[in-house]
Write a protein that holds these residues in place. Structure first.
Motif, PDB file in Angstrom:
ATOM      1  N   PRO A  84       8.583  -7.344   3.634  1.00 46.02           N
ATOM      2  CA  PRO A  84       8.323  -6.383   4.723  1.00 46.02           C
ATOM      3  C   PRO A  84       9.358  -5.275   4.799  1.00 46.02           C
ATOM      4  CG  PRO A  84       9.083  -8.483   5.603  1.00 46.02           C
ATOM      5  CD  PRO A  84       8.840  -8.706   4.153  1.00 46.02           C
ATOM      6  N   ALA A  85      10.531  -5.484   4.167  1.00 47.26           N
ATOM      7  CA  ALA A  85      11.563  -4.452   4.182  1.00 47.26           C
ATOM      8  C   ALA A  85      11.140  -3.211   3.397  1.00 47.26           C
ATOM      9  CB  ALA A  85      12.867  -5.000   3.600  1.00 47.26           C
ATOM     10  N   LEU A  86      10.088  -3.332   2.577  1.00 46.22           N
ATOM     11  CA  LEU A  86       9.605  -2.179   1.824  1.00 46.22           C
ATOM     12  C   LEU A  86       8.827  -1.197   2.694  1.00 46.22           C
ATOM     13  CD1 LEU A  86       8.391  -3.909  -1.482  1.00 46.22           C
ATOM     14  CD2 LEU A  86      10.333  -2.345  -1.230  1.00 46.22           C
ATOM     15  N   LEU A  87       8.414  -1.626   3.867  1.00 46.97           N
ATOM     16  CA  LEU A  87       7.637  -0.760   4.737  1.00 46.97           C
ATOM     17  C   LEU A  87       8.431   0.498   5.078  1.00 46.97           C
ATOM     18  CD1 LEU A  87       4.872  -0.811   6.204  1.00 46.97           C
ATOM     19  CD2 LEU A  87       6.089  -1.621   8.228  1.00 46.97           C
ATOM     20  N   GLY A  88       7.823   1.649   4.832  1.00 48.97           N
ATOM     21  CA  GLY A  88       8.473   2.922   5.116  1.00 48.97           C
ATOM     22  C   GLY A  88       9.371   3.432   4.018  1.00 48.97           C
ATOM     23  N   ASN A 107      -1.877   6.282 -13.605  1.00 49.92           N
ATOM     24  CA  ASN A 107      -0.980   5.139 -13.780  1.00 49.92           C
ATOM     25  C   ASN A 107       0.343   5.253 -13.031  1.00 49.92           C
ATOM     26  OD1 ASN A 107      -0.221   2.623 -15.033  1.00 49.92           O
ATOM     27  ND2 ASN A 107       1.167   3.814 -16.322  1.00 49.92           N
ATOM     28  N   GLY A 108       0.794   6.453 -12.705  1.00 51.70           N
ATOM     29  CA  GLY A 108       2.087   6.593 -12.046  1.00 51.70           C
ATOM     30  C   GLY A 108       1.960   7.320 -10.725  1.00 51.70           C
ATOM     31  N   VAL A 109       2.537   6.768  -9.667  1.00 50.53           N
ATOM     32  CA  VAL A 109       2.442   7.394  -8.349  1.00 50.53           C
ATOM     33  C   VAL A 109       3.787   7.359  -7.643  1.00 50.53           C
ATOM     34  CG1 VAL A 109       0.000   6.829  -8.072  1.00 50.53           C
ATOM     35  CG2 VAL A 109       1.728   5.229  -7.217  1.00 50.53           C
ATOM     36  N   ALA A 110       3.938   8.279  -6.703  1.00 52.24           N
ATOM     37  CA  ALA A 110       5.115   8.322  -5.838  1.00 52.24           C
ATOM     38  C   ALA A 110       4.645   8.521  -4.415  1.00 52.24           C
ATOM     39  CB  ALA A 110       6.039   9.466  -6.249  1.00 52.24           C
ATOM     40  N   GLY A 111       5.250   7.816  -3.496  1.00 52.04           N
ATOM     41  CA  GLY A 111       4.862   7.957  -2.100  1.00 52.04           C
ATOM     42  C   GLY A 111       5.651   7.026  -1.215  1.00 52.04           C
ATOM     43  N   THR A 112       5.073   6.735  -0.058  1.00 53.83           N
ATOM     44  CA  THR A 112       5.728   5.910   0.943  1.00 53.83           C
ATOM     45  C   THR A 112       4.904   4.651   1.185  1.00 53.83           C
ATOM     46  OG1 THR A 112       6.642   7.875   2.022  1.00 53.83           O
ATOM     47  CG2 THR A 112       6.585   5.848   3.320  1.00 53.83           C
ATOM     48  N   VAL A 113       5.578   3.530   1.279  1.00 52.09           N
ATOM     49  CA  VAL A 113       4.888   2.269   1.560  1.00 52.09           C
ATOM     50  C   VAL A 113       4.461   2.258   3.026  1.00 52.09           C
ATOM     51  CG1 VAL A 113       5.116  -0.245   1.671  1.00 52.09           C
ATOM     52  CG2 VAL A 113       6.167   1.027  -0.214  1.00 52.09           C
ATOM     53  N   LEU A 169       0.852  -1.184   0.000  1.00 52.62           N
ATOM     54  CA  LEU A 169       0.000   0.000   0.000  1.00 52.62           C
ATOM     55  C   LEU A 169       0.885   1.231   0.000  1.00 52.62           C
ATOM     56  CD1 LEU A 169      -3.001   0.902   0.157  1.00 52.62           C
ATOM     57  CD2 LEU A 169      -2.643   1.167   2.631  1.00 52.62           C
ATOM     58  N   VAL A 170       0.661   2.108  -0.974  1.00 52.56           N
ATOM     59  CA  VAL A 170       1.452   3.335  -1.090  1.00 52.56           C
ATOM     60  C   VAL A 170       0.580   4.529  -0.723  1.00 52.56           C
ATOM     61  CG1 VAL A 170       2.746   4.833  -2.662  1.00 52.56           C
ATOM     62  CG2 VAL A 170       2.890   2.335  -2.899  1.00 52.56           C
ATOM     63  N   ALA A 171       1.037   5.315   0.249  1.00 54.61           N
ATOM     64  CA  ALA A 171       0.408   6.601   0.554  1.00 54.61           C
ATOM     65  C   ALA A 171       0.945   7.593  -0.467  1.00 54.61           C
ATOM     66  CB  ALA A 171       0.740   7.039   1.971  1.00 54.61           C
ATOM     67  N   VAL A 172       0.100   8.007  -1.375  1.00 57.12           N
ATOM     68  CA  VAL A 172       0.521   8.759  -2.550  1.00 57.12           C
ATOM     69  C   VAL A 172       0.762  10.227  -2.207  1.00 57.12           C
ATOM     70  CG1 VAL A 172      -0.128   9.447  -4.891  1.00 57.12           C
ATOM     71  CG2 VAL A 172      -0.763   7.169  -4.033  1.00 57.12           C
ATOM     72  N   GLU A 173       1.936  10.708  -2.553  1.00 57.48           N
ATOM     73  CA  GLU A 173       2.248  12.125  -2.415  1.00 57.48           C
ATOM     74  C   GLU A 173       2.116  12.862  -3.744  1.00 57.48           C
ATOM     75  OE1 GLU A 173       5.793  13.071  -0.124  1.00 57.48           O
ATOM     76  OE2 GLU A 173       5.772  11.026   0.689  1.00 57.48           O
ATOM     77  N   PHE A 174       2.467  12.178  -4.836  1.00 56.32           N
ATOM     78  CA  PHE A 174       2.372  12.777  -6.163  1.00 56.32           C
ATOM     79  C   PHE A 174       1.826  11.739  -7.139  1.00 56.32           C
ATOM     80  CE2 PHE A 174       6.011  14.730  -4.029  1.00 56.32           C
ATOM     81  CZ  PHE A 174       5.689  16.081  -4.102  1.00 56.32           C
ATOM     82  N   ALA A 175       0.998  12.199  -8.074  1.00 56.43           N
ATOM     83  CA  ALA A 175       0.512  11.354  -9.161  1.00 56.43           C
ATOM     84  C   ALA A 175       0.927  11.981 -10.484  1.00 56.43           C
ATOM     85  CB  ALA A 175      -1.005  11.201  -9.104  1.00 56.43           C
ATOM     86  N   PRO A 183       3.897  13.501   3.362  1.00 58.41           N
ATOM     87  CA  PRO A 183       4.561  12.263   3.753  1.00 58.41           C
ATOM     88  C   PRO A 183       3.891  11.618   4.949  1.00 58.41           C
ATOM     89  CG  PRO A 183       6.169  13.973   3.301  1.00 58.41           C
ATOM     90  CD  PRO A 183       4.837  14.631   3.283  1.00 58.41           C
ATOM     91  N   PRO A 184       3.533  10.322   4.871  1.00 59.87           N
ATOM     92  CA  PRO A 184       2.821   9.653   5.954  1.00 59.87           C
ATOM     93  C   PRO A 184       3.758   8.975   6.931  1.00 59.87           C
ATOM     94  CG  PRO A 184       2.947   8.209   4.094  1.00 59.87           C
ATOM     95  CD  PRO A 184       3.687   9.467   3.713  1.00 59.87           C
ATOM     96  N   ARG A 185       3.187   8.540   8.052  1.00 62.40           N
ATOM     97  CA  ARG A 185       3.906   7.691   8.983  1.00 62.40           C
ATOM     98  C   ARG A 185       3.536   6.236   8.695  1.00 62.40           C
ATOM     99  NH1 ARG A 185       6.041   9.891  13.649  1.00 62.40           N
ATOM    100  NH2 ARG A 185       5.554  12.071  14.036  1.00 62.40           N
ATOM    101  N   PRO A 186       4.521   5.399   8.402  1.00 62.76           N
ATOM    102  CA  PRO A 186       4.167   3.993   8.157  1.00 62.76           C
ATOM    103  C   PRO A 186       3.640   3.316   9.419  1.00 62.76           C
ATOM    104  CG  PRO A 186       6.563   4.283   8.230  1.00 62.76           C
ATOM    105  CD  PRO A 186       5.962   5.658   8.267  1.00 62.76           C
TER     106      PRO A 186
END
Length: 321
Positions: free
Chosen positions: A79-83, A64-70, A31-37, A316-319
């Protein structure tokens, strides 16, 4: 979550702000918390007609394209992708929203020192530019023509071709855009809205055709024996569609970029690494809040935009841990 809905095809006004249930990552997803699309020209065509590489049933959340934090990982995902800060494609739907569940295998971690918005500007356009450059393979001293040189892909091709040692001729529409191409390193920049633009360009060894139509066909005429032309875009609304026999008679090779999954991933990683090292600069010309997605589409269709157009979605979110 906040999202943009597409319930019918048509002009930009069919993009309507609303809400949607928060997605939950499934097996192998994050799950990506999207900052930019990201917004591409292809997405505007899909919104208008339903045509293009995306297949989805209405109503839908486009993008179709997103940037953010897992912020969460599904069963089987690393699980290493978290954050981690990531950029990724969604497959054509779900990008214009605050959250996106995407396959973990398709995400790209953003290198340290590279801003998240810059990374997103390189996701689609960076790999496209790198693939076209690798197809044409310009060498030092050759003259290459980059069409739509102030666009997302074209602005990157100007830089990449220059770094390869080529003499870069940039073609773009309107006085503002050639000026940007010169700023990015073009040796010569012309306005292809001028009737005699090809005379100002002269003979070239290679053409990067991102416009198609009459512009692409006119650019082809500047090539001589041993020339190469790659057509990757149709900003004019149609492909240049140069017949193979016509190219063969002139001694010109019509080349294409490698679109295999491995080539796509390698090209994306290369573009991100070059930007992180300061050797490649994406141009973000326009930014719109998520709720103004319709205005963003209208701006692209006006042909007045330069570089990339991004939607600013969230902070930017908190994982969750």
């Amino acid at each position: 979550m906040r999202a943009i809905w597409l319930k019918q095809f048509g002009d930009p006004s069919v993009l309507v702000p609303g809400t949607a249930p928060d997605p939950v990552p499934g097996a192998g997803e994050v799950l990506v918390a999207v900052e930019f699309a990201n917004i591409t020209f292809v997405e505007t065509q899909f919104r208008a007609t339903g045509a293009g590489p995306f297949r989805a049933e209405l109503p839908m959340i486009p993008g179709n394209g997103v940037a953010g934090t897992v912020t969460a990982v599904g069963p089987g995902a690393d699980p290493a992708l978290l954050g981690r800060r990531v950029v990724t494609g969604t497959g054509g739907s779900g990008g214009y929203a605050e959250l996106a569940a995407v396959p973990a295998a398709g995400v790209f971690e953003v290198p340290d020192g590279l801003a998240l918005d810059d990374a997103l500007a390189l996701l689609a356009d960076g790999r496209t530019a790198v693939l076209q450059l690798r197809a044409v393979r310009p060498v030092a001293g050759e003259r290459v023509l980059v069409e739509a040189a102030a666009g997302g892909v074209g602005s990157l091709l100007v830089q990449l071709a220059k770094a390869a040692g080529a003499e870069v001729v940039a073609a773009a529409g309107g006085p503002r855009k050639p000026a940007l191409a010169r700023e990015l390193g073009a040796d010569l920049a012309v306005d292809y809205r001028e009737a005699d633009w090809t005379a100002a360009v002269g003979a070239v060894d290679a053409v990067f055709d991102g416009v198609g139509g009459a512009i692409g066909r006119a650019a082809f005429e500047l090539l001589g024996p041993g020339g190469r032309m790659v057509s990757y875009g149709l900003a004019s609304g149609e492909w240049a569609a140069i017949p193979a026999e016509t190219a063969a008679a002139r001694g010109v090779a019509l080349v294409t970029g490698d679109r295999t999954p491995d080539a796509l991933r390698d090209a994306t990683e290369y573009a991100l690494a070059e930007a992180a090292a300061g050797r490649l600069r994406p141009v973000i010309g326009q930014r719109f809040p998520l709720a103004e997605a319709a205005a963003a589409h209208a701006a692209i269709e006006s042909r007045a935009t330069v570089g990339k157009t991004l939607l600013e979605v969230g902070t930017p979110p908190r994982p969750k841990r």
